[in-house]
Structure formats: C-alpha cells, structure tokens
Design a protein around this motif. Structure first.
Motif, mmCIF file in Angstrom:
data_model
loop_
_atom_site.group_PDB
_atom_site.id
_atom_site.type_symbol
_atom_site.label_atom_id
_atom_site.label_comp_id
_atom_site.label_asym_id
_atom_site.label_seq_id
_atom_site.Cartn_x
_atom_site.Cartn_y
_atom_site.Cartn_z
ATOM 1 N N THR A 37 0.576 -1.034 0.103
ATOM 2 C CA THR A 37 -0.022 0.034 -0.003
ATOM 3 C C THR A 37 0.964 1.387 -0.002
ATOM 4 O OG1 THR A 37 -1.660 -1.126 1.360
ATOM 5 C CG2 THR A 37 -1.859 1.019 1.318
ATOM 6 N N PHE A 38 1.912 1.094 0.682
ATOM 7 C CA PHE A 38 2.897 2.483 0.923
ATOM 8 C C PHE A 38 3.460 2.773 -0.640
ATOM 9 C CE2 PHE A 38 7.029 4.030 1.423
ATOM 10 C CZ PHE A 38 6.619 5.343 2.038
ATOM 11 N N MET A 39 3.988 1.540 -1.158
ATOM 12 C CA MET A 39 4.618 1.883 -2.267
ATOM 13 C C MET A 39 3.546 2.183 -3.502
ATOM 14 S SD MET A 39 6.876 -1.833 -2.014
ATOM 15 C CE MET A 39 7.678 -1.671 -3.637
ATOM 16 N N VAL A 43 -7.625 4.189 3.595
ATOM 17 C CA VAL A 43 -9.073 3.288 2.931
ATOM 18 C C VAL A 43 -8.418 2.179 2.205
ATOM 19 C CG1 VAL A 43 -11.005 3.304 1.580
ATOM 20 C CG2 VAL A 43 -10.794 5.162 3.435
ATOM 21 N N ILE A 44 -7.419 2.412 1.202
ATOM 22 C CA ILE A 44 -6.991 1.421 0.604
ATOM 23 C C ILE A 44 -6.399 0.414 1.341
ATOM 24 C CG2 ILE A 44 -5.305 0.911 -1.375
ATOM 25 C CD1 ILE A 44 -8.005 2.176 -2.326
ATOM 26 N N GLY A 45 -5.351 0.852 2.534
ATOM 27 C CA GLY A 45 -4.587 0.096 3.174
ATOM 28 C C GLY A 45 -5.751 -1.074 3.752
ATOM 29 N N LEU A 46 -6.768 -0.380 4.462
ATOM 30 C CA LEU A 46 -7.681 -1.240 4.792
ATOM 31 C C LEU A 46 -8.168 -2.519 4.052
ATOM 32 C CD1 LEU A 46 -9.194 -2.079 7.529
ATOM 33 C CD2 LEU A 46 -10.965 -0.322 6.927
ATOM 34 N N ALA A 47 -8.685 -2.055 2.892
ATOM 35 C CA ALA A 47 -9.082 -3.080 1.900
ATOM 36 C C ALA A 47 -8.073 -3.911 1.461
ATOM 37 C CB ALA A 47 -9.642 -2.199 0.771
ATOM 38 N N GLY A 99 -5.022 -6.877 -5.461
ATOM 39 C CA GLY A 99 -4.468 -5.873 -6.473
ATOM 40 C C GLY A 99 -5.311 -4.745 -6.915
ATOM 41 N N LEU A 100 -6.575 -5.182 -6.680
ATOM 42 C CA LEU A 100 -7.872 -4.120 -7.413
ATOM 43 C C LEU A 100 -7.630 -2.825 -6.654
ATOM 44 C CD1 LEU A 100 -10.846 -6.594 -8.523
ATOM 45 C CD2 LEU A 100 -9.001 -5.352 -9.633
ATOM 46 N N PRO A 101 -7.630 -2.706 -5.364
ATOM 47 C CA PRO A 101 -7.516 -1.347 -4.639
ATOM 48 C C PRO A 101 -6.303 -0.734 -4.941
ATOM 49 C CG PRO A 101 -7.845 -3.181 -2.848
ATOM 50 C CD PRO A 101 -8.166 -3.536 -4.292
ATOM 51 N N LEU A 102 -5.039 -1.523 -4.827
ATOM 52 C CA LEU A 102 -3.806 -1.146 -5.279
ATOM 53 C C LEU A 102 -3.942 -0.488 -6.461
ATOM 54 C CD1 LEU A 102 -1.638 -3.841 -3.882
ATOM 55 C CD2 LEU A 102 -1.990 -1.462 -2.879
#
Length: 802
Positions: free
Chosen positions: A15-17, A128-132, A147-150
């Motif tokens: 997520t961070f990357m 939010v993306i990190g939680l998903a 991979g979709l939220p990323l």
C-alpha cells in the motif's frame, strides 16, 4: 517470522509503495510519512485482533474504527470528544475539510499546495486502500484480489500526474503487489509442511532435492519478474497516445508537444488559468464570414442558466432533433434591426468537445454527424460520443442590433421566464445585492441598471483583469471578489449575472470564444486564449442580450454605449476604458478567457464553484465526487470479485453438453469438478486420492445431505465412473440439475456464516493461482528441454574423433 506477520508486513508495504505514486500531485511530501505511520498502526491493530482471535468481519470493523479515531486525532481533535472520539462536530469538520480539499483540487495546478483538505484526502484515501488490502490479503487470505484497490490508488495518481518519473511509480506499485503475492504463496507452502524431495543418494542428489523444495517459490518469482518486464517493455512498442486525461503537459487544456490530445480536463479552472498563461496560443478553430464587422461575432458554446450559490451550470433540459431552420429567437421583436450572415467554421483536429461553437443566435446549421438541439439555449450537443474534432460546418445566424431606446422601453419579461432566470439562493451574501443596489442607484429601468453594472466592473469600479489570481472558496467568495477587485472572465461574468438577478433582471452566463484575430488570408483564427465567459440579460422585444463586464476582454456592445449613435458601428478595437490603463502581468492579447470553451459543458460549471462559490455547503466539485464514487465502487466490487469469478466458472461448466461423445465426457468431468468445488466452498476439501464413488459418499456424510441431494451427488459420481471406465460410456442427462441440488442441500445444512463464506469468498477460487503456476511450470519445463536439446547439438561435433 510467521506467515501471518509476513503477509501483514507485505500488505502494508504494498500500500505504501502504491501511495508513493501520489507524491507528484502536491508540493510537499510530509503527508506520506503521516500516512505511513498510520498504515503501520492500522496493520498492527489488525494483527492483534487476528491473534485474539476475532471473527474476520469484526477484525475489519475494529481496524476501520481505529483508523477513524486516528484520522480524528490528526485532523479533528479540537472538534472530537476527548480529542479522539468522533462526534457530530468532528464529522461536520471532516465534511468541511473534504469540501475545501475538493475546491483546492479544482483551483490549483499540479503540484498543488498541501492544504489541510488535500492532506485529508490523501492520507484518508491511502488508509482506506490500506484497510481494503489488509482485509483481503491477510484477514481473508486472498492476496490476488487485493491488487484491485492498489490499482485504483495507482490509477488515480497516474491519471492526474504526467512526469518523467511515472515509470518509477509503476515499478513501486507493481513491485509491492508482486511482493504481496509471493508472500502469500510462501505462506500457503508453509502450511503444507516440509517439501519432500526424495531420498538423497549422493551429495549431488541432496542439492537437487533442496532445489526441488524451493522450486514453487522460484517459479512465482519468475512469473512476477516476467510479467513486470512485459508491462514495462510492451508499451514502448505501442503507438504513443498523447493527451489523455489532462493532456501531455498536465495542464488540462490539451496542449502538448504534438497532435492528438483533446480538451476533456477534470479541472476546468486549472485548465483555463494555465491556457491563459501559456506562451503559445494554440488555434482551436478558424472561420470565414460574410459579415463586414466581426467585433460582435462571439462563438457561443452553451449557456449556464442555473445558479445555486456555488456554481452556474446548465439546467437539465430536453434535447430534440436538429430543426432546419431553427425557431425564431425567443423575445426578438420584428422592429429590432438585424443582419443575416453566413459563417463557415473549421474546428482543429485536436479540439474535441461535446458542444458546438456557434454565433448567437444561429438560425441554421449545416453539419454532418450525430447532433441534437437544445431549444432554450439554442445550442447543439453531440450525441453518442459525437465531438467537434476536425468538424467543418456552416452556420447562418443573426447580428441583432437593438437601440438603447428599444432596450430602455422593453416591457416586463414573462412571469415564468422571470421565475426561472432571477432565482438566487438564500446563501448568497447580502453584500452582493447591496452592491448592486448602490451601483445602480438612480437608474430608471432595467437597461440602465444593466449598463451601470457593466460599467462598474469594466470602467469605474477599479477592477483589474488578472489570470494569476487565486480565487477563494466558500460562502464569502463573491464578497471577497467585490472587495479585492481582481480576477478574470469567470469572476466578472458570474458576478454581474448574480447581481442582475438580485435586481430582478433575468440573467444567465454564456460560455464560448471571443471573435479571435484576423489572418492575412482573410480567415479569423480563434485560439485557446480566446476562451471567454460573458453574461446575457433578457429584455422582452429583444431577447437574450450580451453584455461585457470583463476589463479589456472582447468589446462592449454598441447598444451599451450612450455616446455612440444607434446603428453606427463602433471601433472594434476599442476595449473598455479602465482596463487598458492597468494591464495585469502575463495578460494575453486580443481576447482571452473562460473554461467552457475548452471542455464539456459541465466543465464550465465546475469552474464556477472554484472561482466564485457563494455557498459552503454544496460539497466538493464533480471531479472529486466522481473520483470518490469510483473509489467506493472499487472497494465494493473488490470483495465481490471471487464470487463473480466463481459464478462464471459454474456457468461454463454446467453449460450446453455438446454434440459428440467427447463433448459429453468433458461435460461430465466438468460437472464432477463443479461438485467437488461446491463442496470445497462449503468447507469439504477435495481428496484426490479417493475414487468418485468414495468422494461422493464422503461429501454426503460430511455435508449431512438429505436424500435428494445425496442421490444427485451419487448420480454425478456414477456418470464420471462410466466415462472413465466403461468401454462405451453413455451421456447422462440432467447433471447440471444434480449439481444445483447438491448446492441447495449444502446451503440448507450450513450455518449463515458458512453460506456467506461459500458465496462471497469461495475457497475454490485458489484454483486460479494453481492454474497459472502450473502453466508457468509447464512452460519452464518445455524451455528447459529445448535448451538441453540445443546444448547437446552444439556439443556433438567437438566430441567426435576422426
């Protein structure tokens, strides 16, 4: 390190990357450190709750609650209960920050300043993306859909930023996702126990056994490296696609180093300000006309006739087939002088937008393509993706030349028109009406009031035209503009129209282009800097009438200048008087202005709120709403992707049976595979060592199936054994119905949570990863065999003796 801890770490790192791709959007990078810290805390909370252990949905709920508290502590601690618990005031503050952030997004070019609103959008979005990602990859042990939220996070950044380092952000995002997949694969392998590579009969064989044990991990790494290489290399071989969402230069105006590109920017205000300040005035269109005087030949795109205090936008209206000729303009009396002219227009090949630029009022248009007619605004709009790109068309129109006397003696407009076009919101600051009353004091009629308003902005009010102004936001934006007296066409036109409405004069805002500049070959050339917005006021007997309040832009109409005899053309080069004495820095030449000229109609609507919003409670602009809606849609669809894939597989397996015996056998085996996968989804793992008959008995026993479902399973098992062992197998009908009865039986006996798991997160979807790994291994084996053959052939001559 345990498999769960490794997965958690990789999910957070991925997520961070991916979030690093957002760095070019703002001028300060401090937000990324805040987001990284909060991501670590969020992941730690998830790891702790999974060790308790809590139910999976409860784990995600606890993480979401802690994330909300962290955001409250960071952004709304003064409004929170105890500084950390969000209450109504905290949520209201969040709403204000998001609205301010949306307006800042609409106001500033990239990189934007890191305001509190933008910081909340960035940090909150990453969390939010990190939680998903954490929920999918770690809590529900399904890294592939993560991979979709990323992808959603990276896509937002890639769509808004165009820089030389884009490839680096892609590498980071893709590398993080591959790292997550490899971590999950390693975790799955560790659950199988130690990989047995056979008895080592020699030191050499021992080494081979060790290599065999790590082969699956090595295969996964090869897949990732190969896929990443393909993703980087293949685009280099494809034709370049210039322009895109914001144009090659990121300005949103479709201006780039070459052709291509269209005007379809997300931020009309940013696009307008950038295009007005560009050193190159790119030609949008050119035209030839039989009119002797082109000073009033404004090319109008659309009218903005709905004002809610935050923005001017086109009202929702019905459209019809293009009539030929157009109906007579509303309100135009027979005694008003008019001249019929013909104009042939050629739009540039790169200029693509929905609304057709036309002289006003047009009476007939000759154009090919799919176009529709909006009667109130007398505009043409493209139908089914029809745009202006490269269009050549002819327009017959009128130059209406009313006298000052006709305008001054105009009767009152019809009541229904006054009701619609004099509406102002209750949130409009009182200073707007007070200023209008003060400026028009002593005027005897609406015409005189309109001229006084125009002169106040263009001549006597001390206003300055400046394309570099940073407009405010919120309910006091118009008041600040009236106080600061600095802005560009959007400020002037929107403000004059709003003030006219407070005086009871029907008003709207038109968007389009000023007449452009003459060329040596007799053409008139219209460039990006000719984009403009101007107010139109309605006078019964004349119709909608143009006024020009913007200093030094375009020309003031002849009927608004009392010292000019009616019907005698004025100097087309004469600008409003006060503006030329104080030109603003970077001010373009000739005519210049307004976003509506370079985008879809609703783009100009979005310009208005960012420039002179009057209400602080109408929420963020359309572009922000669209991005948030897209994010929410992705977050909703990502958890459903396993279910959707599973249903697709079931439909394929249980489809038509084919015509040959081979087809029937394949369908029978597919039905049996569907039986085992359906049982697997309900917690009965497949056992490949058992015969179909014993496997069916095990499914009936473990699943506690009723007699109907049990008979169905045994029928499918018997059909499979016949296909496998009978000398002449006969097709069995109704296998699809048997599989469905099995599913109903398993559902009836399963608990609610088991049914939800089987529907939303079926276990059998892991076959996707197995299939990919198997195909890659087969490809590797074929390549190894081929390489060995080539090496043997290469060595053969040197090994022969003469």
């Amino acid at each position: 390190m345990s498999g769960g801890a490794r997965l958690t770490l990789c999910a957070t790192a991925a997520t961070f990357m991916a979030a690093c791709a957002l760095l070019p959007l703002v001028d300060l990078a401090t937000w990324i450190f805040q987001a990284a810290f909060l991501l670590v805390v969020q992941a730690g909370v998830g790891a702790l709750t999974r060790r308790v252990p809590l139910a999976r949905p409860l784990t995600v709920a606890v993480q979401a609650l802690v994330t909300l508290m962290l955001l409250t502590l960071l952004f709304a601690n003064a409004q929170a209960i105890g500084g950390v618990l969000p209450g109504p005031e905290a949520f209201r503050h969040f709403g204000e920050l998001l609205q301010a952030g949306g307006e800042d997004v609409g106001r500033f070019a990239i990189p934007a300043p890191l305001s509190d609103g933008i910081r909340l959008m960035l940090v909150g979005g990453v969390l939010v993306i990190g939680l998903a990602v954490d929920a999918l990859a770690v809590t529900f042990r399904s890294a592939a859909p993560a991979g979709l939220p990323l992808l959603a996070l990276y896509s937002v950044a890639a769509g808004l930023s165009h820089g030389s380092a884009d490839w680096l952000w892609f590498l980071l995002a893709a590398g993080g996702y591959l790292m997550l997949l490899l971590a999950e694969g390693r975790d799955r392998l560790s659950q199988w126990g130690r990989v047995f590579g056979g008895t080592a009969r020699s030191p050499g064989r021992a080494a081979e056994s060790t290599a065999d044990a790590v082969a699956p991990i090595r295969t996964g790494r090869r897949i990732g490296a190969f896929a990443l290489g393909i993703a980087l290399v293949v685009p280099l071989a494809l034709p370049a696609l210039e322009g895109g969402l914001l144009g090659p230069t990121g300005t949103g105006a479709g201006v780039g180093s070459g052709g291509g590109g269209t005007i379809s920017a997300v931020n009309p205000l940013v696009s307008l300000q950038n295009s007005l300040n560009q050193p190159e005035d790119r030609e949008v269109m050119s035209y030839r006309t039989n009119s002797k005087d082109t000073q009033d030949l404004y090319l109008r795109i659309v009218s903005l006739d709905e004002f809610d205090g935050t923005t001017w936008r086109p009202a929702k209206r019905s459209i019809i087939d293009v009539p030929s000729p157009f109906p007579s303009p509303r309100g135009l009396g027979a005694d008003v002088r008019r001249t019929e002219i013909r104009t042939n227009i050629a739009a540039a090949g790169w200029y693509a937008q929905d609304w057709l630029p036309l002289p006003y009022p047009a009476t007939k248009v000759d154009i090919s393509g799919r176009w529709r007619y909006e009667p109130v605004g007398r505009t043409l709009v493209g139908d089914h993706n029809q745009t202006t790109r490269g269009k050549k068309y002819g327009v017959e129109s009128l130059i209406v030349q009313p006298t000052a006397e006709q305008l001054a003696n105009a009767p009152e407009a019809p009541s229904e028109l006054r009701r619609e076009f004099t509406k102002v919101p209750s949130s409009l600051p009182a200073i707007v009406e007070k200023t209008a009353l003060r400026v028009t004091e002593g005027a005897a009629n609406d015409y005189q009031r309109a001229v006084k308003l125009q002169d106040y902005f263009a001549v006597s009010g001390g206003f300055t035209y400046n394309t570099d102004v940073q407009a405010g936001s919120g309910s006091s934006a118009i008041a600040r503009f009236l106080k600061d007296k600095e802005g560009f066409c959007v400020h002037f036109s929107f403000s004059m129209a709003a003030m006219a409405r407070t005086l009871g004069i029907p008003a709207r805002v038109a968007v389009g282009f000023t007449p452009g500049s003459p060329q040596a070959d007799g053409r008139m050339s219209v460039g990006l800097r000719d984009a403009h917005a101007w107010p139109e006021l309605y006078f019964e007997g004349v119709g909608w009438t143009r006024f020009e309040p913007t200093p030094n832009r375009g020309t003031a109409p002849e009927y608004t200048r009392d010292d000019t005899p009616a019907g005698n053309p004025s100097n087309p080069a004469a600008p409003s008087e006060a503006a030329s004495s104080q030109p603003s820095a970077g001010q373009p030449s000739a005519s210049d202005n307004c976003p509506a000229a370079e985008r879809k109609l609703e783009g100009c609507s979005n310009t208005a709120p960012a420039v002179i919003g009057a209400s602080g409670g109408d929420g963020p602009p359309f572009g922000t709403i669209a991005l948030v809606a897209l994010g929410v849609l992705l977050v909703v669809l990502v958890p459903l992707s396993p279910m959707l894939w599973r249903r697709r597989v079931r439909a394929v397996r249980l489809g038509s049976s084919g015509r040959t015996d081979g087809d029937a056998a394949a369908r029978t085996l597919a039905a049996w595979l569907e039986v085992t996968d359906t049982a697997w989804d309900h917690g009965i793992a497949p056992d490949e060592s058992q015969t179909p008959r014993k496997a069916a008995a095990r499914i009936v026993r473990v699943g506690e199936l009723d007699q109907v479902a049990a008979d169905s399973v045994h029928r499918v098992a018997a059909a499979v054994e016949q296909v496998l062992y009978a000398p002449r197998p006969q097709p069995t009908a109704g296998l699809g119905d048997d599989v469905r009865r099995l599913e109903q039986g398993l559902h009836a006996k399963a608990s609610r949570s088991a049914r939800l798991r089987a529907t939303l997160a079926p276990r059998s979807t892991v076959r996707v990863a197995w299939s990919l790994s198997q195909r890659w291994a087969e490809l590797g084996s074929r390549w190894t065999a081929r390489k060995s053959t080539l090496l043997r052939r290469a060595r053969r001559p040197s090994g022969q003796e003469g």
